[in-house]
Design a protein around this motif. Structure first.
Motif, PDB file in Angstrom:
ATOM      1  N   ARG A 113       0.863  -1.197   0.000  1.00 32.79           N
ATOM      2  CA  ARG A 113       0.000   0.000   0.000  1.00 32.79           C
ATOM      3  C   ARG A 113       0.893   1.239   0.000  1.00 32.79           C
ATOM      4  O   ARG A 113       1.468   1.616   1.022  1.00 32.79           O
ATOM      5  CB  ARG A 113      -0.934  -0.044   1.205  1.00 32.79           C
ATOM      6  N   VAL A 114       1.016   1.835  -1.160  1.00 31.47           N
ATOM      7  CA  VAL A 114       1.924   2.975  -1.357  1.00 31.47           C
ATOM      8  C   VAL A 114       1.114   4.265  -1.358  1.00 31.47           C
ATOM      9  O   VAL A 114       0.240   4.435  -2.213  1.00 31.47           O
ATOM     10  CB  VAL A 114       2.671   2.850  -2.707  1.00 31.47           C
ATOM     11  N   PHE A 115       1.406   5.139  -0.423  1.00 32.21           N
ATOM     12  CA  PHE A 115       0.727   6.440  -0.371  1.00 32.21           C
ATOM     13  C   PHE A 115       1.794   7.495  -0.635  1.00 32.21           C
ATOM     14  O   PHE A 115       2.662   7.736   0.196  1.00 32.21           O
ATOM     15  CB  PHE A 115       0.094   6.635   1.013  1.00 32.21           C
ATOM     16  N   ARG A 116       1.748   8.105  -1.820  1.00 31.60           N
ATOM     17  CA  ARG A 116       2.803   9.036  -2.252  1.00 31.60           C
ATOM     18  C   ARG A 116       2.265  10.459  -2.176  1.00 31.60           C
ATOM     19  O   ARG A 116       1.233  10.782  -2.769  1.00 31.60           O
ATOM     20  CB  ARG A 116       3.217   8.698  -3.688  1.00 31.60           C
ATOM     21  N   VAL A 117       2.981  11.314  -1.444  1.00 36.51           N
ATOM     22  CA  VAL A 117       2.595  12.722  -1.320  1.00 36.51           C
ATOM     23  C   VAL A 117       3.573  13.556  -2.125  1.00 36.51           C
ATOM     24  O   VAL A 117       4.788  13.412  -1.985  1.00 36.51           O
ATOM     25  CB  VAL A 117       2.618  13.171   0.158  1.00 36.51           C
ATOM     26  N   ARG A 125      -1.099  10.245  -4.370  1.00 34.05           N
ATOM     27  CA  ARG A 125      -1.409   9.054  -5.163  1.00 34.05           C
ATOM     28  C   ARG A 125      -1.468   7.888  -4.185  1.00 34.05           C
ATOM     29  O   ARG A 125      -0.569   7.726  -3.353  1.00 34.05           O
ATOM     30  CB  ARG A 125      -0.319   8.791  -6.217  1.00 34.05           C
ATOM     31  N   ASP A 126      -2.502   7.103  -4.290  1.00 34.99           N
ATOM     32  CA  ASP A 126      -2.753   6.034  -3.323  1.00 34.99           C
ATOM     33  C   ASP A 126      -2.878   4.716  -4.091  1.00 34.99           C
ATOM     34  O   ASP A 126      -3.847   4.517  -4.830  1.00 34.99           O
ATOM     35  CB  ASP A 126      -4.050   6.364  -2.566  1.00 34.99           C
ATOM     36  N   LEU A 127      -1.880   3.845  -3.914  1.00 33.22           N
ATOM     37  CA  LEU A 127      -1.782   2.645  -4.752  1.00 33.22           C
ATOM     38  C   LEU A 127      -1.746   1.367  -3.923  1.00 33.22           C
ATOM     39  O   LEU A 127      -1.291   1.368  -2.777  1.00 33.22           O
ATOM     40  CB  LEU A 127      -0.504   2.683  -5.603  1.00 33.22           C
ATOM     41  N   ASN A 128      -2.176   0.295  -4.545  1.00 32.38           N
ATOM     42  CA  ASN A 128      -2.002  -1.046  -4.009  1.00 32.38           C
ATOM     43  C   ASN A 128      -1.219  -1.824  -5.074  1.00 32.38           C
ATOM     44  O   ASN A 128      -1.742  -2.086  -6.159  1.00 32.38           O
ATOM     45  CB  ASN A 128      -3.377  -1.676  -3.761  1.00 32.38           C
ATOM     46  N   VAL A 129       0.031  -2.154  -4.778  1.00 32.90           N
ATOM     47  CA  VAL A 129       0.946  -2.694  -5.796  1.00 32.90           C
ATOM     48  C   VAL A 129       1.347  -4.118  -5.424  1.00 32.90           C
ATOM     49  O   VAL A 129       1.776  -4.373  -4.296  1.00 32.90           O
ATOM     50  CB  VAL A 129       2.222  -1.821  -5.895  1.00 32.90           C
ATOM     51  N   THR A 151      12.746  -7.512  -0.723  1.00 26.49           N
ATOM     52  CA  THR A 151      13.453  -6.574  -1.603  1.00 26.49           C
ATOM     53  C   THR A 151      12.492  -6.005  -2.644  1.00 26.49           C
ATOM     54  O   THR A 151      12.563  -4.825  -3.001  1.00 26.49           O
ATOM     55  CB  THR A 151      14.623  -7.299  -2.302  1.00 26.49           C
ATOM     56  N   GLN A 152      11.593  -6.871  -3.126  1.00 22.40           N
ATOM     57  CA  GLN A 152      10.600  -6.375  -4.087  1.00 22.40           C
ATOM     58  C   GLN A 152       9.752  -5.275  -3.450  1.00 22.40           C
ATOM     59  O   GLN A 152       9.495  -4.231  -4.051  1.00 22.40           O
ATOM     60  CB  GLN A 152       9.725  -7.531  -4.582  1.00 22.40           C
ATOM     61  N   LYS A 153       9.351  -5.495  -2.214  1.00 19.66           N
ATOM     62  CA  LYS A 153       8.586  -4.473  -1.487  1.00 19.66           C
ATOM     63  C   LYS A 153       9.377  -3.175  -1.379  1.00 19.66           C
ATOM     64  O   LYS A 153       8.876  -2.085  -1.687  1.00 19.66           O
ATOM     65  CB  LYS A 153       8.238  -4.981  -0.088  1.00 19.66           C
ATOM     66  N   ASN A 154      10.637  -3.273  -0.961  1.00 18.81           N
ATOM     67  CA  ASN A 154      11.458  -2.068  -0.813  1.00 18.81           C
ATOM     68  C   ASN A 154      11.582  -1.321  -2.133  1.00 18.81           C
ATOM     69  O   ASN A 154      11.557  -0.089  -2.183  1.00 18.81           O
ATOM     70  CB  ASN A 154      12.859  -2.440  -0.310  1.00 18.81           C
ATOM     71  N   THR A 155      11.750  -2.073  -3.209  1.00 20.43           N
ATOM     72  CA  THR A 155      11.916  -1.463  -4.534  1.00 20.43           C
ATOM     73  C   THR A 155      10.668  -0.678  -4.923  1.00 20.43           C
ATOM     74  O   THR A 155      10.749   0.430  -5.474  1.00 20.43           O
ATOM     75  CB  THR A 155      12.195  -2.568  -5.576  1.00 20.43           C
ATOM     76  N   ILE A 156       9.513  -1.261  -4.634  1.00 20.18           N
ATOM     77  CA  ILE A 156       8.255  -0.591  -4.982  1.00 20.18           C
ATOM     78  C   ILE A 156       8.164   0.764  -4.272  1.00 20.18           C
ATOM     79  O   ILE A 156       7.849   1.797  -4.888  1.00 20.18           O
ATOM     80  CB  ILE A 156       7.071  -1.509  -4.621  1.00 20.18           C
TER      81      ILE A 156
END
Ligand SMILES: O=c1[nH]c(=O)c2[nH]c(=O)[nH]c2[nH]1
Length: 301
Positions: free
Chosen positions: A16-20, A30-34, A59-64
Motif C-alpha cells: 500500500r503505497v501512499f505518495r505525497v 497518489r494512493d496505490l495497491n501494488v 526486496t521487491q517491497k522495498n523497490t516498490i
C-alpha cells in the motif's frame, strides 16, 4: 511415478503505497495497491531449498516504495512497467514479471467552495487498475498491459427488459419489459503496445462505458456488455480486446398488495445474493496475440 514442480511465481502482494507530492503548499497524493510476482527458473528454491536465485519478496517491497520516490508515480501503467523491467533485469533467473497496480481515487475536501490544499476525501466511482506482464529483456522483451476498472457500480431504472428466454419445468421467472438493471462492473481491456497516453485512454474508455450503459436499451445484461465493449473497440484502436465480469444485481419488486398499496415499479428489494454473473469478451477478429497478457489477471485466468 515421478513428482515434478509445476508452474509457480512469487512476489510481494498488496504493497500500500501512499505518495505525497509536497513541492508546493498545494499537495498532491497518489494512493496505490501494488503487487509484484516473478516467474522463471526458480526450481531450486522449491526442490533443493537453494535460494541463491531468489530476489526476496522483501526486496521487491522495498523497490516498490523506493521507485515511488525515485521515479515518482505517473500513470500506473508506466509505474508498473518500470518495476517489471527492473525486477527482470535484477534477477537473472526471472523470465517474466507481473506487476499489478490498483489506484484509489481521492478528491480534495471542499472548504467554502474551494478544494483544500492538503485535505482529501476518498471518492470516485470505480477503482482503476492495471496488470503488466513483461517477458524477457533487451531485444527479447515483450510487454503486455491489461488495464481496467473494478467496482464500477451502475444502475438504470428503466430501458431494460428480459423476456423470450428458454423455459422448462423449473422456470418461475416472469418475463419483463421494464426492470432495474444494475451491476458492479469489472472491465479489463488489453492494450496493443505500450506507447499509449494511459490517463486519457482510461478516462475516455470509462466515459464510453458509462455512456453506452445509459444509452443502450437492454434486452439482457449480455447485450449491454457487448454493446459497451463494441463501442470501446470502435473508438479505441489502441485496445485489442475488452473483458467484462458483471454481477447482475437483482432488484425485485416488493409486493405491497397485502397492505392495500399498489407498487407500480417504485419499491424494490435490492438482493445481494445470489446474483447472475455475466462474463463477456469482445474482441477484434484481427486482434494481436495476447501472449502472457492475461497471465494471473484476477477473475480472468
Ligand atoms: O440480463 C440477464 N441475463 C440473464 O442471463 C438472466 N437470467 C436471469 O434469470 N435474469 C437475467 N438477466
Amino acid at each position: 511415478m515421478s513428482i515434478v514442480l509445476g508452474s509457480n511465481q512469487y512476489g510481494k502482494s498488496e504493497n500500500r503505497v501512499f505518495r505525497v507530492y509536497r513541492d508546493t503548499a498545494r499537495h498532491e497524493i497518489r494512493d496505490l495497491n501494488v503487487s509484484s510476482a516473478l516467474r522463471g527458473r526458480f526450481d531450486d528454491a522449491h526442490v533443493t531449498g537453494d535460494q541463491s536465485a531468489v530476489l526476496p519478496t522483501d526486496t521487491q517491497k522495498n523497490t516498490i516504495f523506493a521507485f515511488a520516490k525515485q521515479h515518482g508515480v505517473g500513470a500506473i501503467e508506466d509505474f508498473a512497467l518500470a518495476l517489471a523491467d527492473h525486477f527482470i533485469n535484477q534477477t537473472p533467473a526471472a523470465e517474466g514479471a507481473r506487476v499489478e497496480v490498483e489506484e484509489y481515487h481521492w478528491d480534495r475536501i471542499q472548504v467554502d467552495g474551494t478544494g483544500h490544499d492538503h485535505s482529501f476525501v476518498r471518492g470516485g466511482s470505480g477503482t482503476r487498475n492495471t496488470v503488466v506482464n513483461v517477458d524477457g529483456s533487451g531485444s527479447d522483451r515483450r510487454a503486455h498491459v491489461v488495464s481496467g476498472i473494478s467496482d464500477l457500480t451502475i444502475a438504470k431504472t428503466t430501458g431494460s427488459e428480459f423476456q423470450g428466454f428458454l423455459t422448462d419445468e423449473y422456470t418461475t421467472l416472469p418475463e419483463t419489459d421494464d426492470r432495474i438493471l444494475a451491476t458492479a462492473l469489472v472491465a479489463r481491456w488489453r492494450y496493443d503496445g505500450t506507447d499509449i497516453a494511459w490517463d486519457k485512454s482510461f478516462d475516455d474508455i470509462k466515459a464510453t462505458l458509462l455512456q453506452r450503459f445509459a444509452e443502450i436499451h437492454s434486452h439482457a445484461l449480455q447485450e449491454s456488455l457487448y454493446g459497451m465493449g463494441a463501442t470501446v473497440l470502435e473508438q479505441h484502436p489502441e485496445v485489442a480486446e475488452i473483458r467484462f465480469s458483471a454481477p447482475n444485481k437483482h432488484h425485485f419488486l416488493v409486493d405491497l398488495s397485502p397492505f392495500g398499496t399498489e407498487n407500480p415499479g417504485e419499491v424494490f428489494i435490492a438482493a445481494d445474493r445470489p446474483y447472475g454473473l455475466i462474463e463477456t469478451t469482445v474482441t477484434r477478429d484481427d486482434a494481436t496475440d495476447p501472449g502472457s497478457a492475461w497471465h494471473a489477471v484476477p477473475g480472468f485466468c
